[in-house]
Scaffold this motif. Structure first.
Motif, PDB file in Angstrom:
ATOM      1  N   ALA A  48      48.368  44.558  62.201  1.00 38.17           N
ATOM      2  CA  ALA A  48      47.463  44.237  61.100  1.00 38.17           C
ATOM      3  C   ALA A  48      48.277  43.952  59.842  1.00 38.17           C
ATOM      4  N   THR A  49      47.832  43.007  59.057  1.00 39.11           N
ATOM      5  CA  THR A  49      48.550  42.614  57.854  1.00 39.11           C
ATOM      6  C   THR A  49      48.303  43.621  56.741  1.00 39.11           C
ATOM      7  N   PRO A  50      49.374  44.188  56.157  1.00 34.29           N
ATOM      8  CA  PRO A  50      49.190  45.121  55.042  1.00 34.29           C
ATOM      9  C   PRO A  50      48.847  44.362  53.761  1.00 34.29           C
ATOM     10  N   SER A  51      48.110  45.031  52.881  1.00 31.77           N
ATOM     11  CA  SER A  51      47.790  44.400  51.602  1.00 31.77           C
ATOM     12  C   SER A  51      47.517  45.449  50.532  1.00 31.77           C
ATOM     13  N   ILE A  52      47.720  45.031  49.285  1.00 35.33           N
ATOM     14  CA  ILE A  52      47.390  45.823  48.099  1.00 35.33           C
ATOM     15  C   ILE A  52      46.514  44.933  47.230  1.00 35.33           C
ATOM     16  N   THR A  53      45.430  45.500  46.683  1.00 38.18           N
ATOM     17  CA  THR A  53      44.550  44.770  45.790  1.00 38.18           C
ATOM     18  C   THR A  53      44.305  45.599  44.544  1.00 38.18           C
ATOM     19  N   SER A  54      44.519  45.015  43.383  1.00 39.89           N
ATOM     20  CA  SER A  54      44.254  45.702  42.120  1.00 39.89           C
ATOM     21  C   SER A  54      42.745  45.732  41.875  1.00 39.89           C
ATOM     22  N   THR A  55      42.223  46.898  41.464  1.00 36.75           N
ATOM     23  CA  THR A  55      40.789  47.022  41.182  1.00 36.75           C
ATOM     24  C   THR A  55      40.497  47.352  39.719  1.00 36.75           C
ATOM     25  N   SER A  56      41.443  47.915  39.011  1.00 39.41           N
ATOM     26  CA  SER A  56      41.247  48.179  37.576  1.00 39.41           C
ATOM     27  C   SER A  56      42.603  48.348  36.908  1.00 39.41           C
ATOM     28  N   PRO A  57      42.680  47.959  35.637  1.00 38.09           N
ATOM     29  CA  PRO A  57      41.594  47.462  34.789  1.00 38.09           C
ATOM     30  C   PRO A  57      41.193  46.037  35.173  1.00 38.09           C
ATOM     31  N   THR A  58      40.045  45.619  34.669  1.00 35.01           N
ATOM     32  CA  THR A  58      39.546  44.283  34.960  1.00 35.01           C
ATOM     33  C   THR A  58      39.899  43.334  33.817  1.00 35.01           C
ATOM     34  N   SER A  59      39.753  42.068  34.072  1.00 34.86           N
ATOM     35  CA  SER A  59      40.146  41.029  33.119  1.00 34.86           C
ATOM     36  C   SER A  59      39.444  41.201  31.772  1.00 34.86           C
ATOM     37  N   GLY A  60      40.239  41.169  30.718  1.00 33.49           N
ATOM     38  CA  GLY A  60      39.705  41.208  29.363  1.00 33.49           C
ATOM     39  C   GLY A  60      39.362  42.583  28.832  1.00 33.49           C
TER      40      GLY A  60
END
Length: 142
Positions: free
Chosen positions: A41-53
């Motif tokens: 399975a492909t590993p991944s990281i996703t940013s969730t906060s802070p959000t844009s602006g």
């Protein structure tokens, strides 16, 4: 001799050995060294906060959030005030599934702050947060 497996069940592991046993006798042998079975399975990281602006004042605790998939170990978290031009390490070894850390905002003011997340197991697995602001002048509309 040799044998090739089409697939391996049981998931990834970093502590694997093989035991070979003669089907007709009690003779067997175990590999001398351990080896790794990597996840397909492909590993991944996703940013969730802070959000844009998002805007923070100096002294605010900025929430740092991320999600991971098929990742284990630790993540290095860095902070940039110049849109990723340069980074300073703020958490050298955060647990990959912690996702509840904060960073205390300080000066100088910047409108292009970001967090960067990097897997310590695979430095090619990275994520960068949306840009956010620390300090500065805010105009309110009434």
């Amino acid at each position: 001799g040799s044998y090739s497996w089409a697939s391996v069940t049981g998931g990834a592991s970093t502590n694997v050995k093989i035991k070979v046993k003669d089907a007709g006798a009690a003779t067997n042998d175990v590999s001398d060294a351990v080896f790794i079975i990597a996840s397909s399975a492909t590993p991944s990281i996703t940013s969730t906060s802070p959000t844009s602006g998002q805007r923070f004042s100096p002294g605010d605790a900025i929430p740092i959030g991320w999600d991971t998939a098929n990742l284990s170990g630790f993540i290095k978290i860095e902070f940039s005030r110049n849109g990723g031009g340069t980074y300073e390490t703020i958490y050298p070894s955060a647990n990959y599934n912690a996702s509840n850390l904060t960073y205390t905002a300080g000066g100088p003011a910047s409108s292009s702050c970001q967090f960067k997340f990097t897997s310590q197991n695979d430095a090619t697995e990275t994520a960068v947060s949306a840009s956010f602001r620390i300090g500065g002048t805010y105009l309110g509309v009434q």
